[in-house]
Design an enzyme around this catalytic site. Structure first.
Site, PDB file in Angstrom:
ATOM      1  N   ASP A  16       8.042   8.532  -6.260  1.00 56.33           N
ATOM      2  CA  ASP A  16       8.970   9.273  -5.221  1.00 56.33           C
ATOM      3  C   ASP A  16       9.514   9.238  -4.483  1.00 56.33           C
ATOM      4  OD1 ASP A  16       7.436  10.930  -5.147  1.00 56.33           O
ATOM      5  OD2 ASP A  16       7.311  12.768  -5.953  1.00 56.33           O
TER       6      ASP A  16
ATOM      7  N   HIS B 142      -6.281  -6.028  -2.729  1.00 52.04           N
ATOM      8  CA  HIS B 142      -6.770  -5.923  -1.429  1.00 52.04           C
ATOM      9  C   HIS B 142      -7.356  -7.738  -0.919  1.00 52.04           C
ATOM     10  CE1 HIS B 142      -8.883  -1.017  -1.821  1.00 52.04           C
ATOM     11  NE2 HIS B 142      -7.172  -1.393  -1.286  1.00 52.04           N
TER      12      HIS B 142
ATOM     13  N   PRO C 203      -8.208   7.767  -4.074  1.00 53.15           N
ATOM     14  CA  PRO C 203      -8.808   6.807  -4.025  1.00 53.15           C
ATOM     15  C   PRO C 203      -9.479   6.907  -2.866  1.00 53.15           C
ATOM     16  CG  PRO C 203      -8.354   5.673  -5.308  1.00 53.15           C
ATOM     17  CD  PRO C 203      -6.784   6.917  -4.420  1.00 53.15           C
TER      18      PRO C 203
ATOM     19  N   HIS D 241       0.798   4.265  -2.266  1.00 43.63           N
ATOM     20  CA  HIS D 241       0.500   5.784  -2.170  1.00 43.63           C
ATOM     21  C   HIS D 241       1.309   6.491  -2.221  1.00 43.63           C
ATOM     22  CE1 HIS D 241      -3.278   5.241   1.093  1.00 43.63           C
ATOM     23  NE2 HIS D 241      -3.612   4.513  -0.365  1.00 43.63           N
TER      24      HIS D 241
ATOM     25  N   VAL E  56       0.943   9.890  -6.134  1.00 44.56           N
ATOM     26  CA  VAL E  56       1.269  11.057  -5.662  1.00 44.56           C
ATOM     27  C   VAL E  56       2.476  12.016  -5.702  1.00 44.56           C
ATOM     28  CG1 VAL E  56       1.589  12.987  -3.576  1.00 44.56           C
ATOM     29  CG2 VAL E  56      -0.324  10.862  -3.569  1.00 44.56           C
TER      30      VAL E  56
ATOM     31  N   ARG F 219       0.582  -1.257   0.069  1.00 43.92           N
ATOM     32  CA  ARG F 219      -0.243   0.575  -0.161  1.00 43.92           C
ATOM     33  C   ARG F 219       1.145   1.246   0.329  1.00 43.92           C
ATOM     34  NH1 ARG F 219      -4.174   2.521   4.209  1.00 43.92           N
ATOM     35  NH2 ARG F 219      -5.756   3.635   3.049  1.00 43.92           N
TER      36      ARG F 219
ATOM     37  N   ASN G  34      -4.226   8.929   4.400  1.00 43.76           N
ATOM     38  CA  ASN G  34      -2.979   8.309   5.130  1.00 43.76           C
ATOM     39  C   ASN G  34      -3.266   8.642   6.771  1.00 43.76           C
ATOM     40  OD1 ASN G  34      -2.057   7.799   2.557  1.00 43.76           O
ATOM     41  ND2 ASN G  34      -0.885   9.885   2.199  1.00 43.76           N
TER      42      ASN G  34
HETATM   43  C1  HEM Z   1     -10.030   1.698  -5.905  1.00 43.30           C
HETATM   44  C2  HEM Z   1      -9.306   2.565  -5.168  1.00 43.30           C
HETATM   45  C3  HEM Z   1      -8.469   2.023  -3.257  1.00 43.30           C
HETATM   46  C4  HEM Z   1      -9.318   2.546  -2.380  1.00 43.30           C
HETATM   47  C5  HEM Z   1     -10.281   3.363  -2.419  1.00 43.30           C
HETATM   48  C6  HEM Z   1      -8.232   1.870  -1.267  1.00 43.30           C
HETATM   49  C7  HEM Z   1      -8.910   2.165   0.207  1.00 43.30           C
HETATM   50  C8  HEM Z   1      -8.466   1.176   0.848  1.00 43.30           C
HETATM   51  C9  HEM Z   1      -8.392   1.308   2.223  1.00 43.30           C
HETATM   52  C10 HEM Z   1     -10.164   2.538   2.501  1.00 43.30           C
HETATM   53  C11 HEM Z   1      -7.915   0.440   3.115  1.00 43.30           C
HETATM   54  C12 HEM Z   1      -7.820   0.734   4.186  1.00 43.30           C
HETATM   55  C13 HEM Z   1      -6.692   1.803   5.215  1.00 43.30           C
HETATM   56  C14 HEM Z   1      -7.517   1.785   6.372  1.00 43.30           C
HETATM   57  O1  HEM Z   1      -8.684   1.560   7.025  1.00 43.30           O
HETATM   58  O2  HEM Z   1      -6.458   1.846   7.365  1.00 43.30           O
HETATM   59  C15 HEM Z   1      -6.629   0.080   2.323  1.00 43.30           C
HETATM   60  C16 HEM Z   1      -6.126  -0.628   2.406  1.00 43.30           C
HETATM   61  C17 HEM Z   1      -5.013  -1.911   1.600  1.00 43.30           C
HETATM   62  N1  HEM Z   1      -5.318  -0.803   0.140  1.00 43.30           N
HETATM   63 FE1  HEM Z   1      -6.458  -0.083  -0.868  1.00 43.30          FE
HETATM   64  N2  HEM Z   1      -7.753   0.893  -2.105  1.00 43.30           N
HETATM   65  C18 HEM Z   1      -7.740   1.278  -3.344  1.00 43.30           C
HETATM   66  C19 HEM Z   1      -6.821   0.971  -3.888  1.00 43.30           C
HETATM   67  C20 HEM Z   1      -5.434  -0.197  -3.727  1.00 43.30           C
HETATM   68  C21 HEM Z   1      -4.306  -0.185  -4.659  1.00 43.30           C
HETATM   69  C22 HEM Z   1      -4.506  -0.185  -6.288  1.00 43.30           C
HETATM   70  C23 HEM Z   1      -3.444  -0.647  -4.253  1.00 43.30           C
HETATM   71  C24 HEM Z   1      -1.621  -1.656  -4.118  1.00 43.30           C
HETATM   72  C25 HEM Z   1      -1.723  -2.014  -5.402  1.00 43.30           C
HETATM   73  C26 HEM Z   1      -3.592  -1.303  -2.767  1.00 43.30           C
HETATM   74  C27 HEM Z   1      -3.447  -1.769  -1.238  1.00 43.30           C
HETATM   75  C28 HEM Z   1      -3.817  -1.775   0.319  1.00 43.30           C
HETATM   76  C29 HEM Z   1      -3.140  -2.456   0.342  1.00 43.30           C
HETATM   77  C30 HEM Z   1      -2.333  -3.472   0.584  1.00 43.30           C
HETATM   78  C31 HEM Z   1      -4.220  -2.629   1.642  1.00 43.30           C
HETATM   79  C32 HEM Z   1      -4.425  -3.281   3.547  1.00 43.30           C
HETATM   80  C33 HEM Z   1      -2.841  -2.448   4.039  1.00 43.30           C
HETATM   81  C34 HEM Z   1      -2.386  -2.818   5.669  1.00 43.30           C
HETATM   82  O3  HEM Z   1      -2.975  -4.182   5.754  1.00 43.30           O
HETATM   83  O4  HEM Z   1      -2.100  -2.145   5.926  1.00 43.30           O
HETATM   84  N3  HEM Z   1      -5.532  -0.508  -2.747  1.00 43.30           N
HETATM   85  N4  HEM Z   1      -7.525   0.634   0.998  1.00 43.30           N
END
Ligand code: HEM
Ligand SMILES: *[C@@H]1O[C@H](CO)[C@@H](O)[C@H](O)[C@H]1NC(C)=O
Length: 322
Positions: free
Chosen positions: A69, A188, A158, A61, A65, A57, A89
């Site tokens: 970089d 995810h 997003p 992120h 942005v 993640r 973040n």
């Molecule tokens: C449609 C776009 C996306 C949205 C709206 C989104 C949103 C989120 C949100 C809200 C969380 C939980 C954060 C929290 O509650 O603290 C999350 C976790 C995560 N996202 Fe996304 N995400 C998106 C796309 C992506 C992409 C493209 C990747 C990587 C290629 C990614 C990788 C991850 C990972 C691995 C987690 C778990 C992180 C952890 O366990 O610490 N996400 N995302």
């Protein structure tokens, strides 16, 4: 003679084109770079499999942005506002200590050579591989920014409450297609989300999209006990509750059942506008190899988003060089 010197000058300047990444970028200057990152990621993921998700993640992120970089890694200082407190973040991004550890190892092996942005790109690939996902070669040669953008972090990343059209727009703005988006969100399949990220979903249309099947009801009530209607904002739940620490395609099966934890994820399958995204969700649910191949390609594409301003190789990923 003149001609030879002239043409070799041209080829040197081409090799240094900052917008062009290459697979052998550190082969002479830091041949151990990839092994060092890999060894550190093995430790981190053995310690806690969630660390794989955390690092993946961070790379996402970072890239969304200003390009990939290392801007996401910068701490707030008197003279620089970082991205860590931006809405997507704050209280959410973790793993900076893992980055520091990897960077220390890289600096002791080859000081001032490997950028923090490249570190993240390699570490994200290793993270995926270590929890059962695909391997891809990582193009290298990114530079670290000397600036960050709090405002771009707020506008460009997003968010869970975005509808499908907004999500697609945010990916297109980064040169990533609908196919890239649906594959990348398959990340995810690992990691966790906080209650505050899925409360509206579980007290909202979860019951509707999941057709209230018995197993869905049970899942929903366990989610509600983790995440009450008020309070417990920072309680976490796996995003893929079937195989939370395995990088596989079960995430797409969850969407087919209408049980996506995040509203933005379920949009890919259930949005009335989602003909194309829904058929991609079906495809990746049926064909794990197609998912792995597209995920790898799309990660290379996402990793290729460049900050055209160039930059430096930071000594400490949290601060620009003085
Ligand atoms: C449609 C776009 C996306 C949205 C709206 C989104 C949103 C989120 C949100 C809200 C969380 C939980 C954060 C929290 O509650 O603290 C999350 C976790 C995560 N996202 Fe996304 N995400 C998106 C796309 C992506 C992409 C493209 C990747 C990587 C290629 C990614 C990788 C991850 C990972 C691995 C987690 C778990 C992180 C952890 O366990 O610490 N996400 N995302
Ligand atoms: C990466 O970006 C460069 C230029 O910025 C482009 O020429 C190249 O085709 C891109 N590669 C991929 C895999 O998207």
């Amino acid at each position: 003679m003149m001609f030879t010197i002239f043409s070799s000058l041209i080829s040197v300047s081409q090799a240094q084109d900052p917008s062009q990444l290459s697979l052998d970028y550190y082969s002479k200057t830091c041949p151990a770079a990839q092994d060092i990152v890999k060894a550190e990621m093995e430790c981190a993921v053995r310690d806690d499999p969630r660390n794989a998700a955390t690092i993946l993640r961070l790379h996402f992120h970072d890239c969304f942005v200003q390009g990939c970089d290392g801007s996401v890694l910068l701490d707030d200082t008197y003279s620089l506002q970082g991205e860590k407190e931006a809405s997507q973040n704050a209280n959410s991004l973790i793993g900076f200590d893992i980055v520091d550890k990897i960077k220390n190892q890289l600096e002791s092996e080859c000081p001032g050579v490997v950028s923090c942005a490249d570190l993240l790109a390699i570490a994200a690939r290793d993270a995926v591989l270590l929890v059962g996902g695909p391997y891809w070669d990582v193009p290298l040669g990114r530079k670290d920014s000397t600036t960050a953008s709090f405002s771009a972090a707020d506008t460009d990343l997003p968010a869970v409450n975005h509808g499908l059209v907004t999500l697609i727009t945010k990916f297109l703005a980064k040169g990533l297609s609908v196919t890239d988006m649906v594959a990348l969100v398959g990340a995810h399949t690992i990691g966790k989300a906080r209650c505050v990220s899925f409360r509206d979903r579980i007290y909202g249309d979860f019951g509707t999209t999941s057709h209230s099947a018995l197993t869905s009801e049970l899942y929903l009530s366990s989610l509600k006990s983790t995440c009450p209607a008020s309070g417990g904002d920072d309680e976490v739940s796996p995003i893929d509750n079937v195989t939370p620490t395995l990088f596989d395609n079960s995430f797409y099966h969850i969407l087919l059942r209408g049980e996506g934890l995040l509203n933005s994820d379920q949009e890919m399958y259930s949005s009335l506008l989602g003909f194309e995204t829904a058929s991609l969700v079906q495809k990746y649910a049926l064909d794990p190899i197609a998912f792995f191949n597209q995920f790898s390609d799309s990660m290379v594409k996402m990793g290729n988003i460049t900050n055209l301003e160039g930059g430096e190789v930071r000594k400490n990923c949290r601060f620009v060089n003085s």
